[in-house]
Design a protein around this motif. Structure first.
Motif, PDB file in Angstrom:
ATOM      1  N   VAL A 179      62.903 -50.883 121.505  1.00 57.50           N
ATOM      2  CA  VAL A 179      62.413 -51.509 120.269  1.00 57.50           C
ATOM      3  C   VAL A 179      63.504 -51.731 119.231  1.00 57.50           C
ATOM      4  N   ALA A 180      64.690 -51.163 119.445  1.00 58.95           N
ATOM      5  CA  ALA A 180      65.738 -51.242 118.427  1.00 58.95           C
ATOM      6  C   ALA A 180      67.101 -51.496 119.060  1.00 58.95           C
ATOM      7  N   LYS A 181      67.941 -52.228 118.313  1.00 60.76           N
ATOM      8  CA  LYS A 181      69.300 -52.520 118.754  1.00 60.76           C
ATOM      9  C   LYS A 181      70.293 -52.080 117.677  1.00 60.76           C
ATOM     10  N   THR A 182      71.488 -51.753 118.108  1.00 60.64           N
ATOM     11  CA  THR A 182      72.545 -51.429 117.161  1.00 60.64           C
ATOM     12  C   THR A 182      73.242 -52.707 116.694  1.00 60.64           C
ATOM     13  N   THR A 183      73.842 -52.652 115.532  1.00 60.98           N
ATOM     14  CA  THR A 183      74.490 -53.819 114.975  1.00 60.98           C
ATOM     15  C   THR A 183      75.912 -53.975 115.509  1.00 60.98           C
ATOM     16  N   PRO A 184      76.348 -55.195 115.805  1.00 61.20           N
ATOM     17  CA  PRO A 184      77.718 -55.416 116.261  1.00 61.20           C
ATOM     18  C   PRO A 184      78.755 -55.168 115.173  1.00 61.20           C
ATOM     19  N   ILE A 185      78.313 -54.916 113.945  1.00 60.81           N
ATOM     20  CA  ILE A 185      79.263 -54.605 112.872  1.00 60.81           C
ATOM     21  C   ILE A 185      80.102 -53.388 113.251  1.00 60.81           C
ATOM     22  N   ASP A 186      79.446 -52.364 113.817  1.00 61.48           N
ATOM     23  CA  ASP A 186      80.200 -51.194 114.261  1.00 61.48           C
ATOM     24  C   ASP A 186      79.781 -50.706 115.654  1.00 61.48           C
ATOM     25  N   ASP A 191      70.504 -51.822 111.645  1.00 61.75           N
ATOM     26  CA  ASP A 191      70.220 -52.432 110.351  1.00 61.75           C
ATOM     27  C   ASP A 191      68.820 -52.001 109.911  1.00 61.75           C
ATOM     28  N   ALA A 192      68.430 -52.424 108.709  1.00 61.22           N
ATOM     29  CA  ALA A 192      67.158 -51.967 108.148  1.00 61.22           C
ATOM     30  C   ALA A 192      65.967 -52.371 109.006  1.00 61.22           C
ATOM     31  N   ASN A 193      65.981 -53.568 109.545  1.00 64.01           N
ATOM     32  CA  ASN A 193      64.848 -54.033 110.354  1.00 64.01           C
ATOM     33  C   ASN A 193      64.680 -53.200 111.611  1.00 64.01           C
ATOM     34  N   ASN A 194      65.797 -52.826 112.230  1.00 62.83           N
ATOM     35  CA  ASN A 194      65.711 -52.057 113.469  1.00 62.83           C
ATOM     36  C   ASN A 194      65.328 -50.606 113.236  1.00 62.83           C
ATOM     37  N   THR A 195      65.808 -50.016 112.161  1.00 58.68           N
ATOM     38  CA  THR A 195      65.417 -48.628 111.907  1.00 58.68           C
ATOM     39  C   THR A 195      63.939 -48.546 111.531  1.00 58.68           C
ATOM     40  N   LYS A 196      63.449 -49.570 110.805  1.00 57.88           N
ATOM     41  CA  LYS A 196      62.021 -49.602 110.492  1.00 57.88           C
ATOM     42  C   LYS A 196      61.190 -49.825 111.752  1.00 57.88           C
ATOM     43  N   ALA A 197      61.679 -50.664 112.646  1.00 52.01           N
ATOM     44  CA  ALA A 197      60.962 -50.911 113.902  1.00 52.01           C
ATOM     45  C   ALA A 197      60.841 -49.636 114.718  1.00 52.01           C
TER      46      ALA A 197
END
Length: 212
Positions: A179-186, A191-197
């Motif tokens: 349900v969640a992915k990590t950001t390619p920034i690091d 990001d906020a949308n994924n942690t909320k998901a």
């Protein structure tokens, strides 16, 4: 009221990669999880940047060894009905463990600590929900890419290893990568949308494990 302890690393603390900083309180997954229960459940967020399952890391001021700190946390917040453990990403660092197998062994140690802890008075042993963290992703950030060399592939092994161990130890299991992915920034934070998901997705299994 039921009480849930969320034991984790920067993903539980709410590290916001673009800042870098911290997500707003209401956007962090433990906060979102609590909100879904409308006052029936108290969710305690115990996240620490860099925390490992059971390995020493002396580059920070805090004690990042999750196995060494967990007994104190259990005693501090008891009685507990459920302990959610989402750790393993930092174990992928080559100078920590560098392997999913090492993370699995560390996670097993944490489960043993929860199951064997001498809880105060008549408090019952809480159930455990093991959460495999979202996969480490490729990043153009040179520092994070070097910090987690080999972690992209190893992190994808965690879910099956954790699921098998959950069956062996009588724990619940959830794969955050569903349900969640990590950001390619690091490559490692959400990001906020994924942690909320993630907070929303955990609610059904938590509800079942709490008998609500």
């Amino acid at each position: 009221m039921k009480t849930v302890l969320c034991y984790g690393d920067s993903l539980t603390w709410g590290y916001d990669a673009p800042g870098p900083g911290r997500h707003a309180f209401e956007d962090r997954w433990p906060s979102v999880l609590q909100d879904t229960f409308g006052g029936q459940v108290r969710v305690i967020a115990e996240g620490l940047n860099g925390r490992t399952t059971a390995f020493d890391d002396h580059v920070a001021a805090e004690d990042r060894n999750g196995a060494r700190v967990l007994p104190t946390i259990l005693g501090t917040h008891a009685p507990l009905d459920l302990v959610i453990i989402m750790l393993g990403t930092n174990d992928m660092k080559p100078f920590i463990s560098g392997s999913a197998l090492g993370a699995k062994q560390g996670m097993r140690r944490l489960v043993d600590i929860v199951h064997r802890h001498p809880y105060f008075g008549e408090a019952e042993t809480p159930d455990v929900l093991i959460v495999a963290p979202p996969h480490i992703s490729e990043t153009a950030n040179p520092d994070f890419a070097a910090l987690l060399t080999g972690g992209v592939a190893e992190s994808r092994k965690l879910a099956i290893l954790y699921a098998d161990m959950a069956d062996e130890t009588g724990c619940g299991f959830f794969d955050a990568a569903q349900v969640a992915k990590t950001t390619p920034i690091d490559g490692i934070h959400m990001d906020a949308n994924n942690t909320k998901a993630l907070g929303r997705a955990l609610a059904p299994i938590v509800r079942v494990m709490l008998g609500l």
